[in-house]
Design a protein around this motif. Structure first.
Motif, PDB file in Angstrom:
ATOM      1  N   HIS A   1      52.140  58.187  29.303  1.00  0.00           N
ATOM      2  CA  HIS A   1      52.440  57.074  29.784  1.00  0.00           C
ATOM      3  C   HIS A   1      51.390  56.216  30.178  1.00  0.00           C
ATOM      4  O   HIS A   1      50.366  56.405  30.722  1.00  0.00           O
ATOM      5  CB  HIS A   1      53.292  57.155  30.985  1.00  0.00           C
ATOM      6  N   ASN A   2      51.423  54.916  29.824  1.00  0.00           N
ATOM      7  CA  ASN A   2      50.317  53.852  29.926  1.00  0.00           C
ATOM      8  C   ASN A   2      51.035  52.609  30.168  1.00  0.00           C
ATOM      9  O   ASN A   2      51.800  52.166  29.464  1.00  0.00           O
ATOM     10  CB  ASN A   2      49.342  53.827  28.772  1.00  0.00           C
ATOM     11  N   CYS A   3      51.126  52.200  31.372  1.00  0.00           N
ATOM     12  CA  CYS A   3      51.741  51.059  31.868  1.00  0.00           C
ATOM     13  C   CYS A   3      50.807  49.915  32.073  1.00  0.00           C
ATOM     14  O   CYS A   3      50.063  50.022  32.922  1.00  0.00           O
ATOM     15  CB  CYS A   3      52.681  51.135  32.931  1.00  0.00           C
ATOM     16  N   GLU A   4      50.880  48.808  31.088  1.00  0.00           N
ATOM     17  CA  GLU A   4      49.930  47.825  31.411  1.00  0.00           C
ATOM     18  C   GLU A   4      50.740  46.713  32.035  1.00  0.00           C
ATOM     19  O   GLU A   4      51.982  46.323  31.752  1.00  0.00           O
ATOM     20  CB  GLU A   4      49.641  47.289  29.921  1.00  0.00           C
ATOM     21  N   ASN A   5      50.144  46.212  33.241  1.00  0.00           N
ATOM     22  CA  ASN A   5      50.576  45.169  33.773  1.00  0.00           C
ATOM     23  C   ASN A   5      49.574  43.865  33.921  1.00  0.00           C
ATOM     24  O   ASN A   5      48.703  43.765  34.389  1.00  0.00           O
ATOM     25  CB  ASN A   5      50.749  45.632  35.375  1.00  0.00           C
ATOM     26  N   GLU A   6      50.280  42.870  33.208  1.00  0.00           N
ATOM     27  CA  GLU A   6      49.503  41.765  33.020  1.00  0.00           C
ATOM     28  C   GLU A   6      49.619  41.152  34.287  1.00  0.00           C
ATOM     29  O   GLU A   6      48.529  39.740  34.301  1.00  0.00           O
ATOM     30  CB  GLU A   6      50.025  40.870  31.876  1.00  0.00           C
ATOM     31  N   GLU A   7      50.346  41.086  35.207  1.00  0.00           N
ATOM     32  CA  GLU A   7      50.545  40.343  36.377  1.00  0.00           C
ATOM     33  C   GLU A   7      49.277  40.624  37.105  1.00  0.00           C
ATOM     34  O   GLU A   7      49.009  41.975  37.439  1.00  0.00           O
ATOM     35  CB  GLU A   7      51.791  40.451  37.059  1.00  0.00           C
ATOM     36  N   ILE A   8      48.730  39.702  37.811  1.00  0.00           N
ATOM     37  CA  ILE A   8      47.567  40.097  38.791  1.00  0.00           C
ATOM     38  C   ILE A   8      47.778  39.018  39.986  1.00  0.00           C
ATOM     39  O   ILE A   8      48.254  38.052  39.835  1.00  0.00           O
ATOM     40  CB  ILE A   8      46.282  39.799  38.007  1.00  0.00           C
ATOM     41  N   ASP A   9      47.457  39.785  40.802  1.00  0.00           N
ATOM     42  CA  ASP A   9      47.364  39.203  42.138  1.00  0.00           C
ATOM     43  C   ASP A   9      46.304  37.778  42.141  1.00  0.00           C
ATOM     44  O   ASP A   9      45.483  37.912  41.670  1.00  0.00           O
ATOM     45  CB  ASP A   9      47.039  40.096  43.129  1.00  0.00           C
ATOM     46  N   PRO A  10      47.191  36.778  42.406  1.00  0.00           N
ATOM     47  CA  PRO A  10      46.423  35.404  42.164  1.00  0.00           C
ATOM     48  C   PRO A  10      45.255  35.536  43.130  1.00  0.00           C
ATOM     49  O   PRO A  10      44.299  34.603  42.691  1.00  0.00           O
ATOM     50  CB  PRO A  10      47.415  34.423  42.989  1.00  0.00           C
ATOM     51  N   ARG A  11      44.970  36.159  44.061  1.00  0.00           N
ATOM     52  CA  ARG A  11      43.830  36.125  44.617  1.00  0.00           C
ATOM     53  C   ARG A  11      42.587  36.822  44.191  1.00  0.00           C
ATOM     54  O   ARG A  11      41.492  36.617  44.305  1.00  0.00           O
ATOM     55  CB  ARG A  11      43.880  36.998  46.049  1.00  0.00           C
ATOM     56  N   PHE A  12      42.912  37.457  43.000  1.00  0.00           N
ATOM     57  CA  PHE A  12      42.063  38.366  42.016  1.00  0.00           C
ATOM     58  C   PHE A  12      41.629  37.492  40.782  1.00  0.00           C
ATOM     59  O   PHE A  12      41.023  38.005  40.077  1.00  0.00           O
ATOM     60  CB  PHE A  12      42.178  39.691  42.124  1.00  0.00           C
ATOM     61  N   SER A  13      42.461  36.511  40.596  1.00  0.00           N
ATOM     62  CA  SER A  13      42.389  35.919  39.367  1.00  0.00           C
ATOM     63  C   SER A  13      40.810  35.521  38.814  1.00  0.00           C
ATOM     64  O   SER A  13      40.429  35.652  37.645  1.00  0.00           O
ATOM     65  CB  SER A  13      43.100  34.754  39.093  1.00  0.00           C
TER      66      SER A  13
ATOM     67  N   LEU B   1      38.164  36.898  40.012  1.00  0.00           N
ATOM     68  CA  LEU B   1      37.396  38.206  39.644  1.00  0.00           C
ATOM     69  C   LEU B   1      37.788  38.686  38.337  1.00  0.00           C
ATOM     70  O   LEU B   1      36.653  39.118  37.631  1.00  0.00           O
ATOM     71  CB  LEU B   1      37.752  39.329  40.862  1.00  0.00           C
ATOM     72  N   LYS B   2      38.980  38.405  38.013  1.00  0.00           N
ATOM     73  CA  LYS B   2      39.292  38.953  36.416  1.00  0.00           C
ATOM     74  C   LYS B   2      38.474  38.048  35.446  1.00  0.00           C
ATOM     75  O   LYS B   2      38.274  38.752  34.572  1.00  0.00           O
ATOM     76  CB  LYS B   2      40.746  38.677  36.304  1.00  0.00           C
ATOM     77  N   LYS B   3      38.406  36.866  35.907  1.00  0.00           N
ATOM     78  CA  LYS B   3      37.772  35.995  34.842  1.00  0.00           C
ATOM     79  C   LYS B   3      36.471  36.338  34.685  1.00  0.00           C
ATOM     80  O   LYS B   3      35.877  36.377  33.498  1.00  0.00           O
ATOM     81  CB  LYS B   3      37.818  34.470  35.004  1.00  0.00           C
ATOM     82  N   LEU B   4      35.841  36.617  35.938  1.00  0.00           N
ATOM     83  CA  LEU B   4      34.330  37.222  35.637  1.00  0.00           C
ATOM     84  C   LEU B   4      34.106  38.393  34.874  1.00  0.00           C
ATOM     85  O   LEU B   4      33.190  38.667  34.220  1.00  0.00           O
ATOM     86  CB  LEU B   4      33.730  37.161  36.989  1.00  0.00           C
ATOM     87  N   LEU B   5      35.083  39.503  35.217  1.00  0.00           N
ATOM     88  CA  LEU B   5      35.074  40.662  34.587  1.00  0.00           C
ATOM     89  C   LEU B   5      34.972  40.472  32.923  1.00  0.00           C
ATOM     90  O   LEU B   5      34.551  41.052  32.264  1.00  0.00           O
ATOM     91  CB  LEU B   5      36.172  41.632  35.181  1.00  0.00           C
ATOM     92  N   GLU B   6      36.096  39.663  32.698  1.00  0.00           N
ATOM     93  CA  GLU B   6      36.397  39.234  31.122  1.00  0.00           C
ATOM     94  C   GLU B   6      35.128  38.740  30.550  1.00  0.00           C
ATOM     95  O   GLU B   6      34.740  38.833  29.403  1.00  0.00           O
ATOM     96  CB  GLU B   6      37.621  38.369  30.999  1.00  0.00           C
ATOM     97  N   GLN B   7      34.260  37.907  31.261  1.00  0.00           N
ATOM     98  CA  GLN B   7      33.202  36.998  30.694  1.00  0.00           C
ATOM     99  C   GLN B   7      31.924  38.110  30.630  1.00  0.00           C
ATOM    100  O   GLN B   7      31.007  37.878  30.032  1.00  0.00           O
ATOM    101  CB  GLN B   7      33.081  35.966  31.561  1.00  0.00           C
ATOM    102  N   GLY B   8      32.102  39.286  31.562  1.00  0.00           N
ATOM    103  CA  GLY B   8      30.744  40.079  31.647  1.00  0.00           C
ATOM    104  C   GLY B   8      29.793  39.589  32.631  1.00  0.00           C
ATOM    105  O   GLY B   8      28.882  40.194  32.401  1.00  0.00           O
ATOM    106  N   ASN B   9      30.223  38.867  33.418  1.00  0.00           N
ATOM    107  CA  ASN B   9      29.452  38.146  34.335  1.00  0.00           C
ATOM    108  C   ASN B   9      29.773  38.918  35.843  1.00  0.00           C
ATOM    109  O   ASN B   9      30.049  38.077  36.680  1.00  0.00           O
ATOM    110  CB  ASN B   9      29.680  36.627  34.895  1.00  0.00           C
ATOM    111  N   PHE B  10      29.441  40.105  35.749  1.00  0.00           N
ATOM    112  CA  PHE B  10      29.823  40.737  37.215  1.00  0.00           C
ATOM    113  C   PHE B  10      28.554  41.552  37.671  1.00  0.00           C
ATOM    114  O   PHE B  10      27.481  41.688  37.253  1.00  0.00           O
ATOM    115  CB  PHE B  10      30.851  41.724  37.019  1.00  0.00           C
TER     116      PHE B  10
END
Length: 186
Positions: free
Chosen positions: A163-175, A177-186
């Motif tokens: 089972h692999n449950c992907e949840n695209e909803e992300i807590d808006p407070r972490f949005s 951080l997610k952008k930084l992670l996707e850009q590789g700028n962490f």
């Protein structure tokens, strides 16, 4: 208090009914469930209590054994599981009239395992309940390697290990951080 409604006349022992030693087998059939700190456990079998009482000077020594099958729930996957209890208990009962003769330090020392009774009847109910409750694990598991439930959808991971449950909803407070992670700028 937990389990105040659990009573059985069979667990009441009359002090005057035996000379020095009493070996008694008790079967309790009418209790249906017992309240644990985290859930109510269903009793799947009668409770079998074997008690050995011995009179001493101003006190009664009690050694016993409790056997019962409970239905509790796995703390990871929440499935019902059967749990067998076969546990011993021991305690000392002292006539309440003698409590006033003990010094304060002796009274504090006696809190460990001395139970005061009214001089007539010894009630084993609380010893039986304590023995059952203390025998149940704090974190019961259906099996050691229980994978539990998916934290997103609640699927049982034991039944569907891939089972692999992907949840695209992300807590808006972490949005951000997610952008930084996707850009590789962490």
């Amino acid at each position: 208090m937990f389990n105040d409604e659990l009573k059985s006349n069979q667990l009441l022992i009359d002090y005057e009914k035996f000379e020095t030693v009493l070996d008694k087998k008790i079967i309790i059939k009418h209790w249906r469930e017992i309240e644990l700190p985290y859930e109510k456990a269903k009793l799947l079998s009668p409770i079998e209590v074997n008690a050995f009482l011995e009179k001493g000077k101003n006190q009664i020594f009690v050694n016993g054994n409790v056997e019962v099958m409970l239905q509790i729930h796995c703390s990871r996957c929440l499935k019902p599981i059967e749990y067998w209890i076969d546990e011993t208990f021991s305690s000392v009962y002292m006539d309440k009239r003698y409590e006033k003769f003990l010094s304060k330090s002796e009274q504090l020392k006696s809190l460990d395992n001395i139970i005061y009774y009214d001089g007539i009847t010894i009630d084993l109910t609380n010893r039986v309940i304590e023995t059952i409750i203390s025998s149940v694990p704090i974190i019961p598991l259906c099996k050691e390697d229980c994978k539990g439930l998916c934290p997103i959808c609640g699927a049982d991971l034991n039944e569907n290990p891939d089972h692999n449950c992907e949840n695209e909803e992300i807590d808006p407070r972490f949005s951000e951080l997610k952008k930084l992670l996707e850009q590789g700028n962490f």
